[in-house]
Design a protein around this motif. Structure first.
Motif, short mmCIF file in Angstrom:
data_model
loop_
_atom_site.label_atom_id
_atom_site.label_comp_id
_atom_site.label_asym_id
_atom_site.label_seq_id
_atom_site.Cartn_x
_atom_site.Cartn_y
_atom_site.Cartn_z
N THR A 37 28.36 28.39 53.15
CA THR A 37 27.85 28.12 51.80
C THR A 37 27.62 29.40 51.00
O THR A 37 27.88 29.44 49.79
N ARG A 38 27.16 30.45 51.66
CA ARG A 38 26.93 31.72 50.96
C ARG A 38 28.26 32.36 50.54
O ARG A 38 28.37 32.91 49.45
N TYR A 39 29.23 32.28 51.42
CA TYR A 39 30.56 32.84 51.12
C TYR A 39 31.16 32.15 49.91
O TYR A 39 31.67 32.81 49.00
N LEU A 40 31.11 30.81 49.90
CA LEU A 40 31.69 30.08 48.76
C LEU A 40 30.95 30.39 47.47
O LEU A 40 31.57 30.53 46.41
N GLN A 41 29.64 30.50 47.56
CA GLN A 41 28.86 30.83 46.36
C GLN A 41 29.21 32.23 45.85
O GLN A 41 29.39 32.43 44.64
N ALA A 42 29.35 33.18 46.77
CA ALA A 42 29.67 34.56 46.37
C ALA A 42 31.06 34.65 45.75
O ALA A 42 31.30 35.46 44.85
N ASN A 43 31.98 33.80 46.23
CA ASN A 43 33.35 33.82 45.70
C ASN A 43 33.60 32.75 44.64
O ASN A 43 34.74 32.56 44.21
N LYS A 44 32.50 32.08 44.23
CA LYS A 44 32.56 31.06 43.18
C LYS A 44 33.62 29.98 43.48
O LYS A 44 34.45 29.63 42.64
N LEU A 45 33.56 29.49 44.72
CA LEU A 45 34.50 28.47 45.18
C LEU A 45 33.78 27.15 45.41
O LEU A 45 32.67 27.13 45.96
N PRO A 46 34.37 26.02 45.02
CA PRO A 46 33.77 24.72 45.33
C PRO A 46 33.98 24.39 46.81
O PRO A 46 34.90 24.91 47.45
N ALA A 47 33.12 23.54 47.34
CA ALA A 47 33.27 23.12 48.74
C ALA A 47 34.45 22.16 48.86
O ALA A 47 34.52 21.17 48.13
N PRO A 48 35.42 22.45 49.74
CA PRO A 48 36.56 21.55 49.92
C PRO A 48 36.14 20.28 50.67
O PRO A 48 35.30 20.35 51.57
N ARG A 49 36.74 19.17 50.29
CA ARG A 49 36.39 17.90 50.95
C ARG A 49 37.59 17.22 51.60
O ARG A 49 37.42 16.43 52.52
N GLU A 50 38.79 17.51 51.08
CA GLU A 50 40.00 16.88 51.60
C GLU A 50 40.99 17.97 52.01
O GLU A 50 40.94 19.09 51.51
N TRP A 51 41.93 17.60 52.91
CA TRP A 51 42.94 18.58 53.33
C TRP A 51 43.71 19.11 52.14
O TRP A 51 44.03 20.31 52.08
N ALA A 52 44.04 18.24 51.19
CA ALA A 52 44.83 18.65 50.02
C ALA A 52 44.11 19.73 49.22
O ALA A 52 44.77 20.57 48.57
N ASP A 53 42.77 19.75 49.26
CA ASP A 53 42.03 20.79 48.54
C ASP A 53 42.43 22.18 49.03
O ASP A 53 42.47 23.14 48.26
N LEU A 54 42.73 22.30 50.32
CA LEU A 54 43.01 23.60 50.92
C LEU A 54 44.37 24.16 50.54
O LEU A 54 44.71 25.28 50.90
N THR A 55 45.17 23.37 49.79
CA THR A 55 46.45 23.89 49.29
C THR A 55 46.29 24.54 47.92
O THR A 55 47.23 25.16 47.42
N ARG A 56 45.11 24.41 47.32
CA ARG A 56 44.90 24.92 45.96
C ARG A 56 44.84 26.44 45.94
O ARG A 56 44.38 27.08 46.90
N PRO A 57 45.30 27.07 44.85
CA PRO A 57 45.40 28.54 44.80
C PRO A 57 44.07 29.26 44.96
O PRO A 57 44.04 30.39 45.46
N GLU A 58 42.98 28.65 44.52
CA GLU A 58 41.70 29.36 44.61
C GLU A 58 41.24 29.62 46.05
O GLU A 58 40.38 30.45 46.31
N TYR A 59 41.84 28.89 47.01
CA TYR A 59 41.45 29.08 48.41
C TYR A 59 42.35 30.08 49.14
O TYR A 59 42.21 30.26 50.36
N PHE A 60 43.26 30.72 48.43
CA PHE A 60 44.16 31.68 49.07
C PHE A 60 43.38 32.80 49.76
O PHE A 60 42.53 33.45 49.15
N GLY A 61 43.66 33.01 51.05
CA GLY A 61 43.01 34.07 51.81
C GLY A 61 41.62 33.74 52.31
O GLY A 61 40.95 34.61 52.86
N HIS A 62 41.20 32.48 52.17
CA HIS A 62 39.82 32.12 52.56
C HIS A 62 39.75 31.15 53.74
O HIS A 62 38.65 30.78 54.16
N VAL A 63 40.90 30.72 54.25
CA VAL A 63 40.94 29.65 55.26
C VAL A 63 41.32 30.21 56.63
O VAL A 63 42.17 31.10 56.73
N ALA A 64 40.70 29.68 57.68
CA ALA A 64 41.06 30.09 59.05
C ALA A 64 41.32 28.87 59.92
O ALA A 64 40.70 27.81 59.73
#
Length: 441
Positions: free
Chosen positions: A137-164
């Motif tokens: 939660t702190r990481y997403l807040q610091a990077n101004k990212l919304p919390a992902p809820r669906e797999w398709a969310d993780l294909t969006r450009p704003e999540y580039f470099g943030h997924v493991a």
């Protein structure tokens, strides 16, 4: 003569003591983390002081190979892991033994539409698990990212470099997650989504534990995990949360008696304990945080804890363990050749695709849009089509023993071809995306 007799008696007594000690040891082969195994080990040994639990930790793939290689009488006593298809492999090779007396009659027959226990009675659901997304939660807040809820969310450009994610060839739980997406979306669409998600990946780790640990400490913002990793972080006080996407499944994490083990009777006692009310209550330990098989009416669940039956009702995937087992080696090998070993190239193609998409949205260009579509197709199309994974001859090749020189040669050649083709496709996709971006200027 008396000295010889006394020495013989002492040797015999020593042998009996050694045999008795061995008879009181149960070897549990498991991929589970020590937080879980230690809790069960201590609780069981306290209740059964004459029996010692020995934990042998191996990832699921290595565990299967280990059991296969050992002769009868030298094998571990219990297999305990999350992947139902791993137990199917052991059952098919006649390496499991029925233990119906260990089951808890209070447990339901099914979770959703999925049987809790093996219909053939060779392995039993000991806990339940679903697959999803955890985030810091702190990481997403610091990077101004919304919390992902669906797999398709993780294909969006704003999540580039943030997924493991961990490699499915090294982690049984990740293999189940990948297979859940493939079953839910279908082979071709599922791979397209997976590859787009992986293009945003910061890392593909060797072990599944590395992903939740990285999210817990803020190394990664988002992790693709089995639920207990996310829940354990949350209930242990880390600044993390977890969500089940709609495209998930709830399946049993299983326990089974290995055929040809050393101490069958003592092993059955441990299995029964793990499925008892006392054993199920241990699953709520914050460091474990797993879903029990028993109804909450017989347990003391923490407030707000996920209810397995409710998650199963919402889940859109009815997991097919037979399908997963049949194509297991193809899926894990293909993922490694297209993602694990080609992550940098996939990342570069994905970054170029995101940049081109942004530029074309600001300044549309028909030719640029066409090039971008070609780039996406090259980057996000599986190198193995659905027809191949329905071909029994193709699947059978991957199930053969790699120690056979001819088999090894065939598989190595095929995997090298995939690796080369993946690199070429990603490089072409990056080039096309860059051309598309240039047309938007």
């Amino acid at each position: 003569m008396q000295r010889i007799l006394r020495a013989g008696a002492l040797a015999a007594a020593g042998l009996l003591v050694a045999q008795a000690a061995q008879a009181g040891t149960v070897t549990v082969l498991t991929s589970f983390p020590k937080e879980l195994t230690t809790a069960y080990q201590k609780a069981f040994e306290a209740k059964n002081p004459g029996i010692k639990i020995e934990i042998l930790n191996k990832n699921t793939t290595a565990a299967i190979a280990y059991v296969r290689e050992l002769p009868e009488g030298q094998r571990p006593d219990i297999m305990w892991a999350s992947a139902p298809d791993a137990f199917e492999v052991l059952a098919r090779n006649k390496l499991l033994q029925a233990a119906p007396d260990t089951k808890n009659p209070a447990a339901p027959a099914k979770i959703g539409n999925y049987p809790l226990n093996d219909p053939q009675g060779l392995y039993y659901g000991q806990a339940l698990a679903g697959y999803g997304i955890m985030w810091n939660t702190r990481y997403l807040q610091a990077n101004k990212l919304p919390a992902p809820r669906e797999w398709a969310d993780l294909t969006r450009p704003e999540y580039f470099g943030h997924v493991a994610i961990s490699s499915p060839s090294r982690s049984g739980t990740t293999q189940l997650t990948v297979e859940t997406i493939l079953q839910g979306e279908g082979w071709d669409k599922g791979w397209a989504q997976l590859l787009a998600m992986m293009g945003n990946a910061a890392a593909v780790t060797d072990r599944s534990f590395a992903v939740p640990d990285g999210v817990n400490n803020g190394q990664y913002g988002i992790g693709i995990v089995i639920d207990f990793f996310g829940l354990a972080g949350k209930y242990s006080g880390f600044p993390v949360d977890f969500a089940y996407p709609a495209m998930t499944a709830v399946v049993p994490a299983n326990i089974a008696l290995i055929a040809g083990g050393k101490n069958t009777d003592e092993a059955k006692k441990f299995m029964a304990f793990s499925m008892s009310t006392e054993g199920q209550q241990l699953l709520f330990d914050p460091k474990i945080s797993r879903l029990p098989i028993l109804p909450y009416s017989s347990l003391k669940a923490p407030a707000g804890y996920p209810v397995p039956q409710d998650v199963a009702k919402r889940a859109k995937v009815q997991f097919d363990a037979d399908l997963s087992e049949n194509r297991y080696q193809v899926v894990t090998s293909l993922f490694d050749q297209m993602v694990t070993f080609r992550l940098k190239e996939l990342q570069a193609a994905t970054r170029a695709i995101h940049d081109a998409d942004k530029a074309l949205k600001a300044k549309p260009n028909p030719k640029g849009a066409e090039l971008l579509a070609q780039a996406r197709s090259l980057a996000y199309t599986s190198l193995v089509g659905e027809a191949n994974v329905k071909n029994e001859e193709f699947l059978a090749l991957f199930r053969k023993n790699r120690r056979d020189v001819e088999v090894s040669k065939q598989l190595t050649g095929l995997e090298q071809m995939w690796a080369t083709k993946a690199r070429e496709n990603y490089e072409r996709a990056r080039g096309l995306a860059q051309q598309a971006q240039g047309m938007a200027k």
